[in-house]
Design an enzyme around this catalytic site. Structure first.
Site, PDB file in Angstrom:
ATOM      1  CG  ASP A  67      -0.273  -0.476   2.502  1.00 24.94           C
ATOM      2  OD1 ASP A  67       0.969  -0.471   2.563  1.00 24.94           O
ATOM      3  OD2 ASP A  67      -0.996  -0.860   3.437  1.00 24.94           O
ATOM      4  CG  ASP A 136      -8.684  -0.972  11.598  1.00 21.89           C
ATOM      5  OD1 ASP A 136      -7.702  -1.687  11.268  1.00 21.89           O
ATOM      6  OD2 ASP A 136      -9.082  -0.007  10.902  1.00 21.89           O
ATOM      7  CG  HIS A 138      -5.621  -2.009   8.696  1.00 20.66           C
ATOM      8  ND1 HIS A 138      -5.760  -0.684   9.047  1.00 20.66           N
ATOM      9  CD2 HIS A 138      -4.310  -2.294   8.890  1.00 20.66           C
ATOM     10  CE1 HIS A 138      -4.592  -0.217   9.444  1.00 20.66           C
ATOM     11  NE2 HIS A 138      -3.695  -1.173   9.359  1.00 20.66           N
ATOM     12  CD  GLU A 143      -8.617   1.222   7.804  1.00 21.20           C
ATOM     13  OE1 GLU A 143      -8.439   0.215   8.507  1.00 21.20           O
ATOM     14  OE2 GLU A 143      -8.085   2.310   8.065  1.00 21.20           O
TER      15      GLU A 143
HETATM   16  C1  F6R Z   1       1.653  -1.513   6.081  1.00 18.91           C
HETATM   17  C2  F6R Z   1       0.315  -2.092   6.170  1.00 18.91           C
HETATM   18  C3  F6R Z   1      -0.460  -2.086   7.449  1.00 18.91           C
HETATM   19  C4  F6R Z   1       0.372  -2.345   8.700  1.00 18.91           C
HETATM   20  C5  F6R Z   1      -0.504  -2.213   9.942  1.00 18.91           C
HETATM   21  C6  F6R Z   1       0.300  -2.407  11.212  1.00 18.91           C
HETATM   22  O1  F6R Z   1       2.146  -1.618   4.766  1.00 18.91           O
HETATM   23  O2  F6R Z   1      -0.187  -2.541   5.200  1.00 18.91           O
HETATM   24  O3  F6R Z   1      -1.495  -3.038   7.357  1.00 18.91           O
HETATM   25  O4  F6R Z   1       0.926  -3.622   8.616  1.00 18.91           O
HETATM   26  O5  F6R Z   1      -1.102  -0.958   9.978  1.00 18.91           O
HETATM   27  O6  F6R Z   1       1.194  -1.357  11.363  1.00 18.91           O
HETATM   28  P1  F6R Z   1       2.361  -1.403  12.455  1.00 18.91           P
HETATM   29  O7  F6R Z   1       3.259  -2.510  12.024  1.00 18.91           O
HETATM   30  O8  F6R Z   1       3.036  -0.067  12.335  1.00 18.91           O
HETATM   31  O9  F6R Z   1       1.690  -1.663  13.737  1.00 18.91           O
END
Ligand code: F6R
Length: 241
Positions: A67, A136, A138, A143
Site C-alpha cells: 500500500d 482494527d 486491517h 479497513e
Molecule cells: C503496512 C500495512 C499495514 C500495517 C498495519 C500495522 O504496509 O499494510 O497493514 O501492517 O497498519 O502497522 P504497524 O506494524 O506499524 O503496527
C-alpha cells in the site's frame, strides 16, 4: 493456520527473517509481497545483515508493496516509498526495476489499481506475502467494511488508523485520509502468507482475527481461509489465544 507463539518482537523478527531468507534461497527469483510499519522493521534489519554477510542474495527477487498513502509526495519522509528506500531498497541488492509500490499520486487512481494487479499477475504472482495487522484488523489498508475487497483499491482510512499512524507525523491533521492498497482478494492470491503480530495493543484484534468468525469487519480474519498461512505472534499479542 500455523500459529507460532514466540517470546518477543526480537524473536518474531528472527523467525520471520529466516522464513523469508529460506524462501529466497530456495527460489532466487521469488516474488515477495512487502509491508511497511513498525512490525517488519526488525525483519528488514536482520535481512540486511544476512545480505551483508553473504547469507542471502536478492539480485533476482521482485517485490510488490501492499500500500501507499494517496496525495503524499513519494519523497515525503512518511511515504511508504521513503520507508522502503530507508529500510529495504538501500540495504538489499534488489534491482530497482523489480520493486513495485502503488502510486498514490497517479492521475487515474482507478487505472493504477487495475495496472498494479496486472503487474502482480504478470510477475507470476506473489510467492510470499509479509503482513502486519492494524488495531482494527486491517491487512494492507483494508479497513473494516461490509464486504471483503477484491483487487487493489482506494480506501478511506478509519479514524483508528489515522490515530495510530499519527505517531509518525508532526500533527494528526497531516496524516493522509485515503490510501491505495492491495485488496483482500489480491492478498489471498499469494501462495504463502506470513503474518506478524507483536505487542499488547494487538492482543484483542489478534484473537478476533485468528479465532473469531471470518468477517469483513476484521479483514485479517479472511486469512483463516488461506491454505498456507504462518502467524508469528509474540507472547504479549498472543495472550488471549
Ligand atoms: C503496512 C500495512 C499495514 C500495517 C498495519 C500495522 O504496509 O499494510 O497493514 O501492517 O497498519 O502497522 P504497524 O506494524 O506499524 O503496527
Amino acid at each position: 493456520m500455523d500459529i507460532r507463539v514466540v517470546k518477543d518482537y526480537e524473536e518474531m523478527s528472527r523467525v520471520a527473517a529466516e522464513i523469508i531468507a529460506r524462501q529466497v534461497r530456495h527460489k532466487p527469483e521469488s516474488v515477495l509481497g512487502l509491508a511497511t510499519g513498525s512490525t517488519p522493521e526488525g525483519v528488514y534489519a536482520i535481512l540486511a545483515d544476512k545480505f551483508k554477510s553473504g547469507e542471502v542474495d536478492f539480485a533476482k527477487v521482485s517485490t510488490f508493496n501492499l500500500d501507499e498513502y494517496c496525495g503524499l509526495p513519494e519523497s515525503d519522509d512518511q511515504s511508504y516509498h521513503t520507508f522502503m528506500e530507508n529500510h529495504v531498497f538501500s540495504k538489499l541488492n534488489i534491482a530497482p526495476e523489480n520493486t513495485h509500490i502503488p502510486d498514490g499520486n497517479a492521475k487515474s487512481l482507478e487505472k493504477e489499481c487495475a495496472s498494479y494487479d496486472q503487474k502482480i499477475a504478470e510477475s507470476g504472482g506473489v510467492d510470499l506475502q509479509i503482513l502486519g495487522i492494524g488495531i482494527d484488523g486491517h491487512i494492507g489498508f483494508n479497513e473494516p467494511s461490509s464486504e471483503f475487497s477484491d483487487g487493489t483499491t482506494i480506501v478511506h482510512l478509519d479514524e483508528s488508523t489515522i490515530e495510530a499512524n499519527s505517531r509518525f507525523f508532526i500533527d494528526k491533521t497531516l496524516v493522509p485520509t485515503t490510501a491505495i492498497t492491495m485488496g483482500v482478494g489480491t492478498i489471498m492470491k499469494a501462495r504463502q502468507i506470513l503474518l506478524m503480530i507483536s505487542g499488547e495493543k494487538k492482543a484483542e484484534i489478534a484473537y478476533k482475527a485468528l479465532k473469531g468468525p471470518v468477517t469483513p469487519l476484521v479483514s485479517a480474519s479472511k486469512l483463516q481461509e488461506h491454505p498456507n498461512v504462518t502467524v508469528i505472534i509474540d507472547e504479549a499479542a498472543g495472550r488471549l489465544l
